[in-house]
Scaffold this active site. Sequence first.
Site, short mmCIF file in Angstrom:
data_model
loop_
_atom_site.label_atom_id
_atom_site.label_comp_id
_atom_site.label_asym_id
_atom_site.label_seq_id
_atom_site.Cartn_x
_atom_site.Cartn_y
_atom_site.Cartn_z
N SER A 180 9.89 7.07 -6.54
CA SER A 180 10.53 5.91 -7.16
C SER A 180 12.04 6.11 -7.23
CB SER A 180 9.91 5.68 -8.55
OG SER A 180 10.29 4.46 -9.09
N ASP A 353 1.64 -1.92 -5.17
CA ASP A 353 2.75 -1.35 -5.92
C ASP A 353 3.64 -2.50 -6.40
OD1 ASP A 353 5.05 -0.07 -6.86
OD2 ASP A 353 4.90 1.53 -5.37
N HIS A 384 1.91 1.83 -8.42
CA HIS A 384 3.14 2.63 -8.42
C HIS A 384 2.94 4.00 -9.06
CE1 HIS A 384 7.52 2.79 -7.94
NE2 HIS A 384 7.60 3.33 -9.15
#
Length: 408
Positions: A180, A353, A384
């Site tokens: 991320s 996601d 995610h």
Amino acid sequence: MNAVVDAVVVMMVVVMTGAPVSSSPRQGHHQHLPRNTHWTFNLTTPEIVQGMGYPAEVHHVTTSDGYLLELHRIPHGAAGPSEGRLPVLLQHGILGSSADWVLNTADQALAFLLADAGYDVWLSNTRGNTYCRRHQDLSPDQQAFWSFSWDEMAYYDLPASIDYILEVTGAADLHYVGYSMGTTIFFAMMSERPEYNEKVRVMAALAPVAFVDHIKSPLRELAPYSNDIDTVLTLLGVGELLPGTTVMDYLAENFCDADIPLVDVCYNIFFLIVGPDTSELNKDYMTSIVSHTPAGTSVHTANHYGQEVLSGNFIKYDYGLLGNLNHYGQQTPPHYDLAKVTTPVGLFHSDNDWLAAPEDVARLQQLLPNVVFSHRVDFHDFNHADFVWAVHARQYVHRYVLELLAQY
């Protein structure tokens, strides 16, 4: 009953709006385990690593702008030391910490898988989180301490961590795994400091985030107001966002324990942020995950992503007209140049996601000049958070990460 309702409201406000509920982070860890919380509940990352039967080291490095960062090292696997281990750096996401990589079983957590596969594993932390609340001149109680976004993490924190690891190990380069925001700051670093391409053999990007035009999370609805929220909080002297506090521990204990009636409240709020996936939700570790995450960051860091939702671009922090003229010498923030990311990159992404949407990952892939691998998770509901905490993270993602790193 009113207390329960109040707790639900607090949890929703904390997670959905990012409202700071306490300015004082918790210190130490619990001396007991309430209810059926996981044994890792609120332990430090090194304590968790050692509790899993692996060696743990704590290292510190100071950035050129004065922040003191803490790195955690797993020098070898459970089987013992060996020669010729290549260093690999794992970088957490927004509001995360080094704990992100160890909150799973040893056969699913990437940090342990890499250590057992023969790597010298380093877990970094960025300024402002639980482990990085120190500065040479500033205190976290001062607004100036929080005057940063992920721009500064990319320009100062990540290069300092890389240089320190290479100095300690004597290696010429290292492997890199970002999750991320850990991918965001890597791409930004290479744009601003392209000489670091020579120091990274290969980069594995889990749930990669550069563009956020197509995020599906309700957090998207906050984007039009993120600058205003940032301004108001700054005027109020609030620079810190969601530190790891005893309030989060309370929420973890009372809403995320699998054996309590209101646990679905915890799960559903979690899914609203990252995307729904009940089958891979790691219920055993959920209380521990919530006790460690959020680990704190600056308001500017979260706002930076809000600005990108509105602009549709991969750009530096927008300080407004006068602020941009002062910082950049131009009216608008500069764009990051992905063409400068010449390190071999592997992308790991999924259809469900909600924060690293498939359309945004596809755009990123088109602009990166050296994508050597692109893995779309073969499970439609993979979200995610699953990239680090899924029950079957190894089968869906990490075995492919290991294969990619082994090629370099």
